[in-house]
Design an enzyme around this catalytic site. Structure first.
Site, short mmCIF file in Angstrom:
data_model
loop_
_atom_site.label_atom_id
_atom_site.label_comp_id
_atom_site.label_asym_id
_atom_site.label_seq_id
_atom_site.Cartn_x
_atom_site.Cartn_y
_atom_site.Cartn_z
N LYS A 39 43.81 59.17 89.69
CA LYS A 39 44.33 58.98 88.33
C LYS A 39 45.71 59.60 88.12
O LYS A 39 46.52 59.12 87.34
CB LYS A 39 43.36 59.57 87.30
CG LYS A 39 41.99 58.88 87.27
CD LYS A 39 41.97 57.79 86.26
CE LYS A 39 40.75 56.89 86.31
NZ LYS A 39 39.49 57.47 86.72
N GLU B 275 42.86 58.07 76.56
CA GLU B 275 41.41 57.95 76.46
C GLU B 275 40.84 58.44 77.78
O GLU B 275 41.53 58.42 78.79
CB GLU B 275 41.01 56.48 76.24
CG GLU B 275 40.94 55.62 77.52
CD GLU B 275 42.27 55.45 78.23
OE1 GLU B 275 43.31 55.52 77.56
OE2 GLU B 275 42.27 55.25 79.47
N SER C 73 38.12 57.29 96.05
CA SER C 73 38.95 57.46 94.85
C SER C 73 38.96 58.88 94.29
O SER C 73 39.91 59.28 93.63
CB SER C 73 38.51 56.48 93.77
OG SER C 73 37.13 56.61 93.49
C1 LIG Z 1 38.23 56.79 86.84
C2 LIG Z 1 37.70 56.74 88.20
C3 LIG Z 1 37.30 55.52 88.78
C4 LIG Z 1 37.28 54.22 88.05
O1 LIG Z 1 38.51 53.78 87.57
P1 LIG Z 1 39.32 52.63 88.27
O2 LIG Z 1 40.40 52.33 87.30
O3 LIG Z 1 38.41 51.49 88.50
O4 LIG Z 1 39.86 53.17 89.55
C5 LIG Z 1 36.88 55.55 90.10
N1 LIG Z 1 36.80 56.69 90.79
C6 LIG Z 1 37.16 57.88 90.26
C7 LIG Z 1 37.05 59.11 91.08
C8 LIG Z 1 37.63 57.94 88.94
O5 LIG Z 1 37.97 59.11 88.42
#
Ligand SMILES: *Cc1c(COP(=O)(O)O)cnc(C)c1O
Length: 399
Positions: A94, A116, A383
């Site tokens: 993020k 948000e 992610s």
């Molecule tokens: C917010 C988040 C997501 C989902 O958001 P995307 O916009 O689909 O990437 C996925 N993994 C993590 C660790 C997140 O914090």
């Protein structure tokens, strides 16, 4: 025969029939000003140099591409590589986007930032970059998410942000987003809205994608260094879709020589409560864009469910709807149980505790790798890390 290069959105922000700007009159100027500023910033070497330097020295980029040998052996098939976005400062991808957008806010002379958040990762990333640049920060968060993600709420407060609880609707991400858009409408002069995924009205899906595209660009360079060739399959989890598009965008023109697979949250199962908007949704408008939506037959938005708050959103980025329709990316899903099990497997084989969101992609990666030959390569975008999910993990495994 070569395809024409991938190019989207069009000048009005459409990805095929999806995307666009379904917004009230009072937001048109905000969106237009933002787009103009973004286009100037893109062509400004100073902006690009500043962003690049902070991504390197503050976020910790490039993040490693790691050959997970024990996990690969356990799956029995393809070599599995993990793109370690979990090692980014603040624990997820993020911040790549939050940093880019806060630099845009500064260019525009805005002092007040709103955002948000669902799982709290985007709220933390935004509060972090606001602390870094001494800007006022207000984060809208559903009451239900505040309860589920207490450590992230504390982090935001410690970073100097104000967390505003949202009590409408399902008291989760959808409602927090509506509240942030309302704030932006009411404070157009001094406020910059940092949206956290590739959702909402044009130009946000494009801007967020471009800031996250660093993930795929690094991955291409790294896999060429490690393996001397491109992967066969690349996979990522899809909530709003920013980590997935950030990984996929670089590789869209390599399809079908390689395969791109997004993994949605099947929650308690696709026939029950879930968050699989691409698999099960129908076209509809949410937060200013035409997208695929979980909705009733008469168009009421349904509550999404996933064990991971970050995937708990009834819509999805419009570009993913388009990529699904064009067949450039395919989409599947993993349920709560499968994500939990994958998280445990990764922890035990590699010593990496990933976010529950990412675990959806890990589940697919392990299952898919088993069907592939040992000389093939699968890359999974990890992610984020699992610190924020420890409460859920403790409860689910009775630890
Ligand atoms: C917010 C988040 C997501 C989902 O958001 P995307 O916009 O689909 O990437 C996925 N993994 C993590 C660790 C997140 O914090």
């Amino acid at each position: 025969m070569s395809r024409s290069p991938y190019s989207a959105p069009d000048s009005r922000g459409h990805f095929g029939m999806f995307g666009g700007k379904f917004i009230p009159e009072t937001l048109i100027k905000n969106a237009a000003d933002l787009e103009q500023e973004y286009r100037q910033a893109q062509n400004d070497p100073v902006f690009r140099e500043t962003l690049g330097r902070l991504l390197r020295d503050y976020v910790g980029r490039p993040t490693p591409l790691y050959h997970a040998e024990r996990l690969s052996r356990m799956a029995g098939g393809a070599a599995i590589y993990l793109k370690r976005e979990d090692l980014c400062h603040t624990g997820a991808h993020k911040i790549n986007n939050a940093l880019g957008q806060v630099l845009l806010a500064r260019r525009m002379g805005k002092q007040r930032v709103i955002a948000e958040t669902g799982a709290g990762q985007h709220g933390v990333a935004t509060a972090t970059v606001c602390a870094l640049f001494d800007m006022q920060c207000i984060v809208y968060m559903g009451e239900e998410d505040i309860r589920r993600q207490a450590p992230n709420v504390a982090r935001m407060k410690l970073l100097g942000a104000e967390v505003r609880p949202v009590t409408s609707g399902s008291r989760t991400l959808k409602d927090a987003t509506s509240e942030a858009i309302r704030d932006w409408m009411n404070n157009p002069e001094d406020t910059f809205y940092i949206i956290g995924s590739v959702v909402g009205m044009h130009p946000y899906p494009m801007i967020v994608r471009d800031f996250q595209a660093v993930i795929g660009k690094e991955t291409r360079t790294q896999i060429m260094e490690h393996a001397g060739r491109l992967p066969d399959v690349i996979t990522a989890c899809v909530g709003g879709g920013s980590n997935a598009i950030g990984m996929f965008y670089e590789f869209l023109e390599d399809v079908p020589a390689l395969e791109l697979v997004g993994v949605e949250a099947a929650g308690e199962g696709l026939e029950g409560k879930h968050a699989a908007s691409l698999t099960k949704g129908e076209p509809g408008i949410l937060h200013g864009a035409m997208t695929r939506l979980l909705q009733t037959e008469d168009g009421q938005v349904l509550e999404a469910h996933s064990i991971s708050a970050g995937l708990d959103y009834p819509g999805v980025g419009p570009e993913h709807c388009y990529l699904q329709e064009t067949g450039l990316v395919s989409y599947t899903s993993a349920n709560d149980r499968e994500a939990l099990d994958a998280l445990k497997t990764l922890a035990e084989t590699e010593g990496i505790i990933c976010a529950l969101e990412s675990a959806h992609a890990v589940h697919y990666a392990v299952r898919r790798a088993a069907t592939m030959t040992p000389d093939s390569i699968l890359v999974v975008n990890l992610s984020g890390r699992g610190d924020k999910d420890m409460g859920t993990i403790i409860e689910s495994f009775g630890l």
